[in-house]
Design a protein around this motif. Structure first.
Motif, short mmCIF file in Angstrom:
data_model
loop_
_atom_site.label_atom_id
_atom_site.label_comp_id
_atom_site.label_asym_id
_atom_site.label_seq_id
_atom_site.Cartn_x
_atom_site.Cartn_y
_atom_site.Cartn_z
N ASP A 171 6.35 15.64 -6.25
CA ASP A 171 7.23 16.67 -5.92
C ASP A 171 8.71 16.25 -5.82
O ASP A 171 9.47 17.02 -5.33
CB ASP A 171 6.64 17.53 -5.08
N PHE A 172 8.93 15.10 -5.98
CA PHE A 172 10.18 14.22 -5.42
C PHE A 172 11.07 13.77 -6.54
O PHE A 172 12.17 13.17 -6.35
CB PHE A 172 10.08 13.39 -4.38
N GLY A 173 10.59 13.72 -7.75
CA GLY A 173 11.36 13.27 -8.97
C GLY A 173 11.39 11.72 -8.93
O GLY A 173 12.40 11.39 -9.46
N VAL A 174 10.55 10.99 -8.25
CA VAL A 174 10.57 9.65 -8.07
C VAL A 174 10.50 8.91 -9.50
O VAL A 174 9.24 9.28 -10.24
CB VAL A 174 9.70 9.14 -7.10
N ALA A 175 11.19 8.12 -9.93
CA ALA A 175 10.98 7.33 -11.07
C ALA A 175 10.18 6.27 -10.84
O ALA A 175 10.51 5.18 -10.32
CB ALA A 175 12.38 6.85 -11.83
N GLU A 228 0.86 10.50 -6.97
CA GLU A 228 0.32 12.02 -6.21
C GLU A 228 1.27 12.25 -5.06
O GLU A 228 1.84 13.59 -5.26
CB GLU A 228 -0.87 11.78 -5.68
N TYR A 229 1.98 11.32 -4.43
CA TYR A 229 2.81 11.40 -3.13
C TYR A 229 4.00 11.90 -3.82
O TYR A 229 4.87 12.68 -3.34
CB TYR A 229 2.77 10.22 -2.42
N ALA A 230 4.38 11.21 -4.94
CA ALA A 230 5.74 11.12 -5.49
C ALA A 230 6.15 12.42 -6.41
O ALA A 230 7.20 12.49 -6.86
CB ALA A 230 6.16 9.94 -6.03
N VAL A 266 -3.34 2.12 -5.80
CA VAL A 266 -2.16 2.47 -5.04
C VAL A 266 -1.30 3.06 -6.26
O VAL A 266 -0.48 3.99 -5.48
CB VAL A 266 -1.47 1.18 -4.58
N TYR A 267 -1.24 2.83 -7.37
CA TYR A 267 -0.69 3.69 -8.32
C TYR A 267 -0.99 5.22 -8.15
O TYR A 267 0.02 6.01 -8.25
CB TYR A 267 -0.61 3.12 -9.78
N ARG A 268 -2.25 5.51 -8.15
CA ARG A 268 -2.56 6.70 -8.21
C ARG A 268 -2.06 7.37 -6.91
O ARG A 268 -1.66 8.81 -6.93
CB ARG A 268 -4.07 7.12 -8.09
N GLY A 322 0.82 -1.32 0.13
CA GLY A 322 0.09 -0.07 0.04
C GLY A 322 0.81 1.16 0.20
O GLY A 322 2.02 1.29 -0.48
N SER A 323 0.36 2.16 0.53
CA SER A 323 1.01 3.66 0.58
C SER A 323 1.82 3.78 1.81
O SER A 323 2.28 5.17 2.37
CB SER A 323 -0.17 4.69 0.02
#
Length: 326
Positions: free
Chosen positions: A204-208, A200-202, A194-196, A166-167
């Motif tokens: 602003d952090f440049g997560v690939a 959303e969470y990632a 969970v993808y959504r 999960g998140s």
């Protein structure tokens, strides 16, 4: 290269992370596999029997040793007791490297022999009845986060982490510690939810972030995933008799894995290696510091009785060229 596998419970993320570990080992690459899930199943997915998996040393139980070793001679850290899960390295800190031997690996890692090679396996340890009311699972995964903060890895070196479902990964900054995150999603509304959240969470952090479609049975499933996740869909995986045999405790030789699934693992491998050239070590260190200061202000300073922001070494950037003390 640091790789995370995430997804909702039952999505197949542990199975796929174990297959990817086997794939990497078969290439002869050095691999550290880490089970950071609340349900500890990576060991059995890699072929250990239940007794062997249960007997693996828990990283959480060795946290004092981990802190003491990583602290090294860093003058900004008064004592190991003043370290928290987000404490960043600085001048004088000891670092972890994939290929080396060190006291952390001696205490927490165990070799797992696979038919393509051997890997180091580390586990957070299960959440037990003794933890209820006095701890949360994130205190268990804190040992993983601290190690990732001090880990230096290079090209063709791999650290594969099976994350909590999960998140929950967003309860700390650990979700930013990876070169790439593979989100395992079934072709259902729950499967892509969970993808959504991750997207959303990632943001602003440049997560690939790339999606691996699992349990895909036909064109309709594929169309659904394409509609829901768009270009983030990297590859899909279907039914596997090899996996079914593995889940029964009788895995065939890895070379007998179905051709389509072997190709899918190759796509993951190519995607991982492509991220090396895009590494931004200054951003990686900056994000580490961001979450440390955030944790210090919200609970760390009060718990330790110290100004933990003072642990930040403003001139330090974590990278392969850093030379740590012996």
């Amino acid at each position: 290269m640091k790789i995370a596998f995430v997804g909702k419970g039952g999505s197949g993320k542990t199975t796929l992370s174990s297959l990817f570990v086997r794939h990497l080992a078969a290439t002869g690459a050095p691999v550290v596999a880490i089970d950071a899930d609340i349900n500890q199943h990576l060991g059995t997915a890699l072929g250990l029997d239940e007794a062997e998996a249960t007997g693996l040393p828990a990283m959480g139980e060795h946290l004092p040793l981990i802190k003491d070793y990583l602290r090294g001679a860093n003058p900004r850290i008064a004592s190991a007791e003043k370290m928290i899960k987000t404490t960043p390295p600085g001048e004088g800190s000891r670092l972890l490297r994939v290929r080396e031997d060190n006291p952390v690996y001696d205490a927490c890692a165990r070799p797992v022999e696979l038919d393509g090679g051997a890997v180091r396996l580390m586990v957070t340890g299960p959440f037990t009845d003794a933890d209820l009311g006095v701890a949360c699972y994130h205190s268990k995964t804190g040992a993983v986060e601290l190690c990732l903060n001090h880990l230096v890895d290079g090209r063709d070196e791999y650290v594969v982490v099976d994350m909590t479902a999960g998140s929950d990964s967003f309860a700390s900054g650990m979700f930013t510690r990876f070169d790439i995150t593979f989100l395992v999603a079934e072709p259902t509304r729950k499967g892509v939810s969970v993808y959504r959240q991750y997207k959303e969470y990632a943001r602003d952090f440049g997560v690939a972030l790339k999606v691996v479609g699992n349990k895909v049975q036909g064109p309709d499933d594929l169309d659904f995933l394409r509609e829901e996740v768009g270009d983030d869909l990297l590859v899909t995986v279907g039914h596997s008799d090899w996996v079914r045999a593995m889940e029964k405790g009788r895995p065939p030789l890895f070379e007998l894995l179905e051709d389509a699934n072997r190709r899918a693992l190759g796509v993951l491998h190519t995607a991982v290696d492509a991220t090396y050239e895009r590494r931004d070590r200054e951003r990686y260190t900056r994000q580490m510091v961001h979450f440390h200061v955030k944790n210090a202000r919200s609970w760390g300073n009060e718990r330790t009785g110290a100004d933990l922001a003072a642990q930040v070494d403003p001139g330090f950037v974590l990278g392969e060229g850093v030379v740590a003390p012996a």
